[in-house]
Motif scaffolding. Structure first.
Motif, PDB file in Angstrom:
ATOM      1  N   LEU A  53     -21.268 -20.860   7.667  1.00 60.29           N
ATOM      2  CA  LEU A  53     -20.941 -20.602   6.269  1.00 60.29           C
ATOM      3  C   LEU A  53     -21.940 -21.367   5.421  1.00 60.29           C
ATOM      4  N   CYS A  55     -23.560 -21.534   1.583  1.00 64.41           N
ATOM      5  CA  CYS A  55     -23.443 -21.087   0.196  1.00 64.41           C
ATOM      6  C   CYS A  55     -22.462 -19.929   0.065  1.00 64.41           C
ATOM      7  N   GLY A  56     -21.349 -20.016   0.750  1.00 63.22           N
ATOM      8  CA  GLY A  56     -20.310 -19.012   0.571  1.00 63.22           C
ATOM      9  C   GLY A  56     -20.511 -17.737   1.342  1.00 63.22           C
ATOM     10  N   ALA A  57     -21.601 -17.616   2.108  1.00 63.39           N
ATOM     11  CA  ALA A  57     -21.816 -16.394   2.884  1.00 63.39           C
ATOM     12  C   ALA A  57     -21.924 -16.740   4.364  1.00 63.39           C
ATOM     13  N   ALA A  58     -21.546 -15.794   5.228  1.00 69.19           N
ATOM     14  CA  ALA A  58     -21.622 -16.019   6.671  1.00 69.19           C
ATOM     15  C   ALA A  58     -22.985 -15.556   7.173  1.00 69.19           C
ATOM     16  N   ILE A  59     -23.720 -16.480   7.772  1.00 73.87           N
ATOM     17  CA  ILE A  59     -25.069 -16.174   8.246  1.00 73.87           C
ATOM     18  C   ILE A  59     -25.141 -16.497   9.735  1.00 73.87           C
TER      19      ILE A  59
ATOM     20  N   CYS B  88     -20.755 -15.381  -4.858  1.00 72.39           N
ATOM     21  CA  CYS B  88     -21.716 -16.450  -4.537  1.00 72.39           C
ATOM     22  C   CYS B  88     -22.908 -16.364  -5.470  1.00 72.39           C
ATOM     23  N   ARG B  91     -26.504 -18.494  -5.028  1.00 73.81           N
ATOM     24  CA  ARG B  91     -27.559 -17.954  -4.187  1.00 73.81           C
ATOM     25  C   ARG B  91     -28.259 -16.777  -4.871  1.00 73.81           C
ATOM     26  N   GLU B 253     -17.378 -21.399  -4.635  1.00 75.66           N
ATOM     27  CA  GLU B 253     -18.044 -20.130  -4.370  1.00 75.66           C
ATOM     28  C   GLU B 253     -17.888 -19.747  -2.918  1.00 75.66           C
ATOM     29  N   GLN B 254     -17.296 -18.611  -2.705  1.00 77.11           N
ATOM     30  CA  GLN B 254     -17.127 -18.171  -1.333  1.00 77.11           C
ATOM     31  C   GLN B 254     -16.955 -16.669  -1.263  1.00 77.11           C
ATOM     32  N   ALA B 255     -17.985 -16.000  -0.779  1.00 80.71           N
ATOM     33  CA  ALA B 255     -17.866 -14.557  -0.612  1.00 80.71           C
ATOM     34  C   ALA B 255     -17.119 -14.275   0.684  1.00 80.71           C
ATOM     35  N   TYR B 256     -17.325 -15.167   1.655  1.00 82.62           N
ATOM     36  CA  TYR B 256     -16.734 -15.003   2.970  1.00 82.62           C
ATOM     37  C   TYR B 256     -15.436 -15.803   2.988  1.00 82.62           C
ATOM     38  N   LEU B 481     -29.069 -12.992  10.312  1.00 85.99           N
ATOM     39  CA  LEU B 481     -28.248 -11.816  10.032  1.00 85.99           C
ATOM     40  C   LEU B 481     -27.069 -12.236   9.168  1.00 85.99           C
ATOM     41  N   GLU B 482     -26.904 -11.572   8.055  1.00 87.48           N
ATOM     42  CA  GLU B 482     -25.745 -11.894   7.232  1.00 87.48           C
ATOM     43  C   GLU B 482     -24.557 -11.066   7.697  1.00 87.48           C
ATOM     44  N   LEU B 483     -23.402 -11.727   7.847  1.00 92.38           N
ATOM     45  CA  LEU B 483     -22.166 -11.010   8.164  1.00 92.38           C
ATOM     46  C   LEU B 483     -21.409 -10.841   6.852  1.00 92.38           C
TER      47      LEU B 483
END
Lengths: 79, 659
Positions: A53, A55-59, B88, B91, B253-256, B481-483
């Motif tokens: 996780l 910056c709030g995104a799963a990478i 988010c 970013r 901030e959290q998209a996931y 890869l972004e999930l």
């Protein structure tokens, strides 16, 4: 320690990026810079890559890449 | 006057959805990175909108970023709308700041505000606008007023003279260097400050020799390497993004989110990931087979009725027999066979696939399957290209653009046709049902078809590994890869969209090829110098080699003549066997089975034909796409050779064992 050793559920802070070129810039674009906190979300079913996780995104990153990122693990797990 | 406006944004921020809503154009939107690999265009009121590929930055690391940046550099667009994900924002601001440096008129569009609110995130657009010095408009994914608000904000851009480009402070050293360089850059085509920054960071861009020298001198004076300059620049952009997001965002901030994490524990977990993927595959196969039979029959009956009418018409006009033969027995019948066999499974497969895509499941497949690709020194995103290839190999080959490294992209392109496309499904299903699942339900054929597909995945691994150890050697490049967050697919829209965009598109292309191919076939079978048709002579000629590979001359000839479209292989084969001229329409599997048995087919013949269906040359459309993507006849030839050689070896082995 390096990001590779961060276990699922653990949170860490990025100390240094020992990478060059495209990957370094790509990770910077994704917000992976010195001082940022990240959490290991889990490993893929075959053990590699792992998801983080950032910056709030799963990478997802492969071990060969994540072992070049220095992190300091936080003594407690994020709530 | 029409103004051109570019739409930029990170991947997965709902940019394409927004674009579709603005233009009414049905561009395909998918929930994964790298969907738009080239620019799409549409009209909206007085604007010409150009949808750029989703990018994280304007530094060209990948094909998408290069496309996006080159477009902006050309200066064709008078304004840029940067679409951001409210979940988010920090970013996303990175790209906003880069656009603000490069372009004069920038509108920031904060999308998915509703989604953010659900996660307890609030974005203060007014504060963000003050901080950035740019207009900011907040919109939601589905609300109707959003479109109007965005258009109003766009109109307002032209009220004032174009503002100056702005960039964050880069620290004393770099700013002094810029002050020295900018006067030299005034005459350049590219924006002066931006050009100087890029030259300092060591990028090679067209600029005067004096300016190039100045960049080197300044860098030397500062004692920095190009990559250190790049680091300073991106650190300054990051700091600015952090400052701005602190000004305008409340909540973490959290998209996931938690729900995504819970779903990922199933879909990417150690225990469930593979069973779930297999079950989904099985489900798709089952529904394609089960649901397709009845509509196929209806279509074929309908085509028969139409044919009777057409024949009456020809008779009434007293058309010459050869014309009726060419048009009806040739073109029309082959068209009818292709449409009635292909349309139903496709109309089932594509919507199901699009549902999975919309929900965000596909990147998880790439994540789960990355390890074996890594072992082959290839990119995990190759599995996404294979999934696209399952629909249509030409689409899969184009989709390989999502892979950044040239070597890894070639690996994916050359092996793509090993994944059987939808056009090959009917043949596979027919063979499997007739020879290996004689009686009863659709379950057994579905299981067998799934096995064939799993086998094709393993074969792809083998081919990829082989190529990366021989012709395409090299170290694997970094894999990021972004999930994306899971999204609830909009079922109604998905059905309509996939039917319109994909099903009809692929069907139209196949039909366009099938009609002339049918006419040609009719000529081959009707032209009889010395009593025997050319078609039969060719089949007899190929019989020797065909038998060696467990096939026969007719099968080999059918695959050769089916080059324009794989869908035509079965109809052609039946036509050769019947040798009566004209494709007789599908008379049910039972009858076809009897016909094949009469021609001496055994289980071994059927198995070899199944193998050869999976592993042979790609159709002509796919080959032309490979040529377009690789710009090389050598790679195109290899794309045909790799699967063909593999197929022939396997077939010969099975034939030898079978005897």
């Amino acid at each position: 320690m390096t990001l590779e050793n961060l276990r699922p559920g653990q949170t860490g802070t990025v100390l240094a990026l020992r990478l060059e070129g495209a990957l370094r810039r790509r990770l910077r674009d994704l917000g992976l810079v010195e001082g940022v906190r990240l959490r290991c979300l889990g490993r893929s079913p075959l053990g590699d890559p792992s998801a983080y996780l950032i910056c709030g995104a799963a990478i997802a990153l492969r071990k060969t890449d994540s072992r070049r990122i220095e992190v300091e693990v936080e003594p407690w797990n994020a709530p | 006057m029409e103004r051109t406006v570019a739409l930029a944004g990170n991947p997965n921020v709902g940019k394409s959805t927004l674009f579709n809503r603005l233009t009414g154009l049905r561009q395909h939107t998918g929930n994964w990175t790298g969907k738009t690999v080239s620019t799409a265009e549409g009209r909206c009121g007085a604007y010409r909108l150009v949808d750029l590929p989703g990018t994280y930055s304007l530094l060209p690391h990948s094909e998408e970023e290069r496309v996006a940046r080159d477009y902006l550099l050309r200066g064709e667009a008078e304004a840029v709308v940067v679409v951001c994900d409210a979940c988010c924002l920090e970013r996303n601001l990175n790209l906003v700041l880069q656009c603000r440096e490069l372009c004069q008129r920038v509108l920031v569009c904060v999308n998915l505000l509703d989604e953010a609110e659900r996660r307890g995130i609030r974005v203060d657009c007014a504060a963000l606008s003050r901080g950035l010095g740019l207009p900011v408009v907040g919109v939601t994914a589905r609300e109707k007023g959003s479109r109007q608000r965005l258009l109003a904000a766009l109109d307002a851009l032209w009220g004032t003279p174009a503002p100056a480009r702005r960039s964050p402070p880069y620290g004393e050293g770099l700013e002094t260097a810029l002050q020295h360089m900018i006067p030299l850059a005034e005459g350049e085509r590219l924006p002066a400050r931006w050009l100087c920054l890029r030259l300092l960071a060591g990028e090679s861009l067209p600029a005067s020799a004096a300016l190039q020298r100045a960049a080197e001198a300044e860098r030397a004076a500062l004692g920095l390497t190009p990559s250190e300059v790049e680091d300073l620049l991106s650190a300054a952009l990051s700091a600015e993004a952090t400052r701005l997001s602190a000004l305008s965002v409340t909540g973490e901030e959290q998209a996931y989110g938690r729900r995504d994490a819970r779903l990922d524990r199933v879909f990417t977990g150690k225990i469930w990931a593979f069973p779930v993927m297999l079950l989904l595959l099985l489900g798709i196969c089952y529904l394609s087979i089960r649901g397709a039979n009845l509509p196929s029959e209806w279509l074929s009956v309908g085509f028969d009725k139409l044919e009777t009418l057409l024949r009456r018409g020809f008779a009434a006009l007293s058309a010459p027999p050869w014309l009726e033969g060419l048009l009806l027995d040739g073109a029309y019948q082959s068209l009818a066979a292709v449409v009635s066999v292909m349309l139903p499974p496709m109309a089932i497969f594509f919507p199901l696939f699009t549902l999975l895509e919309d929900a965000g499941f596909l990147p998880r497949v790439a994540y789960n399957l990355d390890r074996p690709f890594q072992c082959c020194h290839a990119c995990g995103k190759q599995s996404l290209c294979m999934l696209m290839g399952l629909g249509c190999n030409a689409v899969g080959v184009t989709g390989c653009r999502i892979i950044d490294s040239k070597r890894e992209r070639l690996l994916a392109i050359l092996t793509n046709s090993i994944t059987p496309c939808n056009g090959r499904f009917p043949l596979l299903i027919a063979l499997l049902t007739m020879f290996f699942a004689a009686e009863g339900s659709a379950v057994l054929p579905a299981v067998l078809l799934s096995l064939v597909l799993v086998g094709s995945v393993l074969l792809t691994f083998a081919a990829t590994a082989l190529l990366s150890k021989t012709l395409l050697r090299g170290a694997p490049t970094p894999f990021v890869l972004e999930l994306p967050p899971y999204r609830k697919p909009q079922v109604g829209k998905v059905l309509l969209r996939s039917l319109l965009d994909r099903t009809l598109f692929v069907l139209g292309r196949a039909a366009a090829v099938a009609a002339p191919a049918g006419a040609l076939l009719w000529c081959l079978s009707s032209f009889r110098p010395g009593g025997e048709s050319l078609l039969l002579r060719l089949a007899v000629l190929l019989d020797g080699p065909g038998r060696f590979f467990g096939l026969d001359g007719a099968i080999l000839l059918a695959f050769l003549l089916g080059l324009p479209a794989n869908e035509t292989v079965l109809p052609i084969l039946l036509m050769i066997y019947r040798a009566a001229g004209g494709l007789e329409d599908a008379a049910g599997l039972g009858e076809i089975h009897t016909l094949l048995l009469q021609q001496g087919w055994t289980g071994v013949t059927a198995l070899c034909t199944v193998i050869f269906t999976v592993l042979h040359w790609p159709c002509s459309t796919t080959l032309l796409t490979v040529k377009k993507e690789t710009d090389s006849w050598k790679w195109t030839a290899l794309a045909a050779l790799v699967p063909t050689v593999m197929g022939l070896i396997l077939c010969a082995a099975v034939a030898a064992l079978g005897q």
